[in-house]
Design a protein around this motif. Structure first.
Motif, PDB file in Angstrom:
ATOM      1  N   ALA A   1      -4.006  16.011 -17.907  1.00 28.71           N
ATOM      2  CA  ALA A   1      -2.478  15.849 -17.672  1.00 28.71           C
ATOM      3  C   ALA A   1      -1.760  16.330 -18.706  1.00 28.71           C
ATOM      4  N   GLU A   2      -2.085  16.144 -20.115  1.00 34.36           N
ATOM      5  CA  GLU A   2      -1.479  16.583 -20.905  1.00 34.36           C
ATOM      6  C   GLU A   2      -1.077  18.327 -21.057  1.00 34.36           C
ATOM      7  N   ASP A   3      -1.823  18.760 -20.421  1.00 33.96           N
ATOM      8  CA  ASP A   3      -1.951  20.241 -20.316  1.00 33.96           C
ATOM      9  C   ASP A   3      -0.528  20.775 -19.552  1.00 33.96           C
ATOM     10  N   PHE A   4       0.187  19.732 -18.854  1.00 35.68           N
ATOM     11  CA  PHE A   4       1.221  20.134 -18.095  1.00 35.68           C
ATOM     12  C   PHE A   4       2.456  20.161 -18.513  1.00 35.68           C
ATOM     13  N   ALA A   5       3.512  20.941 -18.426  1.00 30.45           N
ATOM     14  CA  ALA A   5       4.547  21.020 -19.245  1.00 30.45           C
ATOM     15  C   ALA A   5       5.566  19.963 -18.518  1.00 30.45           C
ATOM     16  N   VAL A   6       5.476  19.819 -17.153  1.00 32.43           N
ATOM     17  CA  VAL A   6       6.204  18.657 -16.488  1.00 32.43           C
ATOM     18  C   VAL A   6       5.229  17.825 -15.500  1.00 32.43           C
ATOM     19  N   ILE A   7       5.482  16.560 -15.612  1.00 31.34           N
ATOM     20  CA  ILE A   7       4.469  15.592 -14.524  1.00 31.34           C
ATOM     21  C   ILE A   7       5.467  14.978 -13.661  1.00 31.34           C
ATOM     22  N   GLU A   8       5.419  14.876 -12.393  1.00 29.60           N
ATOM     23  CA  GLU A   8       6.101  14.370 -11.430  1.00 29.60           C
ATOM     24  C   GLU A   8       5.045  13.405 -10.798  1.00 29.60           C
ATOM     25  N   ASN A   9       5.189  11.915 -11.131  1.00 29.48           N
ATOM     26  CA  ASN A   9       4.184  11.041 -10.315  1.00 29.48           C
ATOM     27  C   ASN A   9       5.099  10.520  -9.116  1.00 29.48           C
ATOM     28  N   LEU A  10       4.516  10.755  -7.976  1.00 30.66           N
ATOM     29  CA  LEU A  10       5.089  10.340  -6.758  1.00 30.66           C
ATOM     30  C   LEU A  10       5.313   8.814  -6.363  1.00 30.66           C
ATOM     31  N   SER A  11       4.134   8.171  -7.020  1.00 27.93           N
ATOM     32  CA  SER A  11       4.327   6.811  -6.960  1.00 27.93           C
ATOM     33  C   SER A  11       3.246   6.407  -8.077  1.00 27.93           C
ATOM     34  N   ALA A  12       3.579   5.616  -9.350  1.00 31.03           N
ATOM     35  CA  ALA A  12       2.841   5.035 -10.144  1.00 31.03           C
ATOM     36  C   ALA A  12       1.859   4.154  -9.638  1.00 31.03           C
ATOM     37  N   LYS A  13       2.607   3.290  -8.834  1.00 27.65           N
ATOM     38  CA  LYS A  13       1.803   2.415  -8.396  1.00 27.65           C
ATOM     39  C   LYS A  13       0.686   2.484  -7.205  1.00 27.65           C
ATOM     40  N   GLY A  14       0.770   3.857  -6.718  1.00 27.00           N
ATOM     41  CA  GLY A  14      -0.159   4.299  -5.582  1.00 27.00           C
ATOM     42  C   GLY A  14       0.576   3.794  -4.073  1.00 27.00           C
ATOM     43  N   ASP A  15       1.649   3.758  -4.091  1.00 28.75           N
ATOM     44  CA  ASP A  15       2.166   3.447  -2.834  1.00 28.75           C
ATOM     45  C   ASP A  15       2.774   4.615  -1.933  1.00 28.75           C
ATOM     46  N   THR A  16       1.869   4.906  -0.905  1.00 26.59           N
ATOM     47  CA  THR A  16       2.618   6.247  -0.008  1.00 26.59           C
ATOM     48  C   THR A  16       3.767   6.147   0.500  1.00 26.59           C
ATOM     49  N   ARG A  17       4.441   4.885   0.511  1.00 29.80           N
ATOM     50  CA  ARG A  17       5.720   4.712   1.105  1.00 29.80           C
ATOM     51  C   ARG A  17       6.853   5.203   0.239  1.00 29.80           C
ATOM     52  N   GLU A  18       6.575   4.659  -0.934  1.00 24.36           N
ATOM     53  CA  GLU A  18       7.303   5.207  -2.152  1.00 24.36           C
ATOM     54  C   GLU A  18       7.245   6.608  -2.287  1.00 24.36           C
ATOM     55  N   ALA A  19       6.039   7.350  -2.302  1.00 21.89           N
ATOM     56  CA  ALA A  19       5.572   8.760  -2.342  1.00 21.89           C
ATOM     57  C   ALA A  19       6.174   9.417  -1.440  1.00 21.89           C
ATOM     58  N   ALA A  20       6.316   9.111  -0.238  1.00 24.63           N
ATOM     59  CA  ALA A  20       7.118   9.961   0.938  1.00 24.63           C
ATOM     60  C   ALA A  20       8.807   9.894   0.228  1.00 24.63           C
ATOM     61  N   THR A  21       9.291   8.703  -0.113  1.00 29.46           N
ATOM     62  CA  THR A  21      10.447   8.767  -0.394  1.00 29.46           C
ATOM     63  C   THR A  21      10.858   9.703  -1.259  1.00 29.46           C
ATOM     64  N   ARG A  22      10.003   9.877  -2.399  1.00 27.88           N
ATOM     65  CA  ARG A  22      10.408  10.634  -3.548  1.00 27.88           C
ATOM     66  C   ARG A  22       9.754  12.125  -3.404  1.00 27.88           C
ATOM     67  N   LEU A  23       9.116  12.649  -2.464  1.00 31.83           N
ATOM     68  CA  LEU A  23       8.434  13.798  -2.277  1.00 31.83           C
ATOM     69  C   LEU A  23       9.364  14.839  -2.403  1.00 31.83           C
ATOM     70  N   TYR A  24      10.443  15.163  -1.717  1.00 34.60           N
ATOM     71  CA  TYR A  24      11.241  16.373  -1.787  1.00 34.60           C
ATOM     72  C   TYR A  24      11.956  16.534  -3.105  1.00 34.60           C
ATOM     73  N   ALA A  25      12.536  15.207  -3.492  1.00 34.80           N
ATOM     74  CA  ALA A  25      13.484  15.248  -4.700  1.00 34.80           C
ATOM     75  C   ALA A  25      12.447  15.589  -5.898  1.00 34.80           C
ATOM     76  N   ALA A  26      11.233  15.511  -5.842  1.00 32.55           N
ATOM     77  CA  ALA A  26      10.141  15.809  -6.909  1.00 32.55           C
ATOM     78  C   ALA A  26       9.981  17.419  -6.852  1.00 32.55           C
ATOM     79  N   LEU A  27       9.721  17.711  -5.628  1.00 27.30           N
ATOM     80  CA  LEU A  27       9.610  19.448  -5.553  1.00 27.30           C
ATOM     81  C   LEU A  27      10.679  19.872  -5.935  1.00 27.30           C
TER      82      LEU A  27
END
Ligand code: TXA
Ligand code: MG
Length: 332
Positions: A272-298
């Motif tokens: 992970a440290e090799d990446f210039a930027v990291i966007e984690n869709l849901s740190a707690k691994g919740d797919t609902r939260e990930a869906a909410t954040r997907l397009y903003a993160a992209l």
């Protein structure tokens, strides 16, 4: 730039009048922002295609303010439609049914069927009630681009139209488009994965077929497939590579500026440290939260001056399936 309006009673009334008069209004729904026009006015609907740069063979979802209003536009209302409407409307589910003649060809791309949805967002609901007409609305982005989940996203996507009004309803609570299900043949078929998990539909209907494959434009013109399934869609401008979680450590590309789109504990991978930027869709691994954040993160990654975005697949359950579907198309 388009005009962003808060949903005050006065602004909602003016926006409704604009829609009735054939104008375009972008508005919040619980899934993504829509670009609306009076669905029974072909001239108004043509404005949507023009502003989005959307091909005419791609049909639009018609938004309504109640189940009764949906029935007025469909030539048949089978028990399965009543069952799904009762259980999931208003909400992130679109029903494809035989259309009545009042629905213009432009809306259905000449198909004998119409896609109908009663959205749950209060801004969408008030606008539909005040306008007192069905409203055709695709996602309020340029064709094949990332769907907007805030008023600012819409303004950025459609900035070339200074006359556009955007009703700001805050960030979308679901963040992923509605699930589209066709009820025109004996067996229901899921045409597009979306904010309502297939598992939820299956609780009502039993096992379902998902027509989840990439299609070519020729197939769309034959009316056999859903254009949301064009193989390139939902795309950032930066190249995006999709990988399985286990392959992340092989993804090192030191020469380039690479961003990572990941989920849950994937962010703790040794590479992970090799990446210039990291966007984690849901740190707690919740797919609902990930869906909410997907397009903003992209969008964030697309604006970060990267050479490449590496996205990691989610576990393929619930909304994870729909998110993987979008990432696959974004990577094409
Ligand atoms: O959440 C959503 O569905 C958002 C909000 C604004 O409601 N709308 C949206 O619209 O995503 P759009 O145009 O981006 O996607 C509409 C999807 C496409 O996959 C289209 O092919 C499918 O619905 N569709 C529309 N009418 C159809 C029809 N008559 N038969 C089959 N598929 C249809
Ligand atoms: Mg769209």
């Amino acid at each position: 730039m388009p005009v962003v309006l808060l949903p005050t009673p006065d602004n909602l009334q003016r926006a409704a009048e604009r829609l009735r008069a054939g104008g375009l209004v972008a508005f919040a729904t619980e899934t993504v922002y829509g670009l609306g026009a009076h669905a029974l006015d072909p001239g108004a609907v043509a404005g949507i295609f023009e502003l989005k740069g959307r091909p005419l063979f791609d049909p639009l979802i018609v938004h309504v303010s109640s189940t009764d209003r949906a029935r007025e536009l469909s030539a048949a209302w089978p028990d399965v439609a009543e069952c799904l409407a009762t259980r999931f409307w208003p909400g992130p589910l679109t029903l494809v049914l035989p259309r009545r003649e009042v629905v213009p060809d432009l809306v259905t791309a000449g198909l004998p069927n119409v896609a109908l949805r009663w959205p749950a967002h209060p801004v969408a609901q008030q606008l539909l009630l005040l306008a007192d007409c069905p409203v055709a609305a695709p996602s309020a982005n340029r064709f094949a681009s990332i769907s907007p989940t805030s008023a600012a996203d819409v303004a950025a996507e459609l900035q070339h139209d200074p006359d556009l009004w955007i009703l700001d309803g805050g960030p979308c609570t679901h963040g992923l488009e509605s699930t589209v299900i066709s009820l025109v043949s004996d067996r229901p078929i899921v045409l597009r994965l979306g904010s309502l998990a297939v598992e939820d539909l299956e609780q009502e209907l039993g096992p379902l077929t998902v027509a989840n494959r990439s299609v070519k434009e020729s197939e769309l013109q034959s009316g056999l497939a859903s254009p949301g399934h064009l193989s390139r869609h939902y795309s950032p401008r930066t190249p995006l590579r999709l990988m399985q979680a286990g392959d992340l450590d092989a993804a090192r590309e030191r020469q380039q500026r690479v961003g990572l789109l990941c989920f849950g504990a994937q962010a703790n991978s040794s590479s992970a440290e090799d990446f210039a930027v990291i966007e984690n869709l849901s740190a707690k691994g919740d797919t609902r939260e990930a869906a909410t954040r997907l397009y903003a993160a992209l969008r964030l990654l697309d604006q970060a001056g990267l050479d490449l975005i590496v996205a990691v697949e989610l576990p393929p359950q619930g909304l994870g399936r729909a998110i993987n579907d979008r990432l696959r198309r974004a990577s094409h």
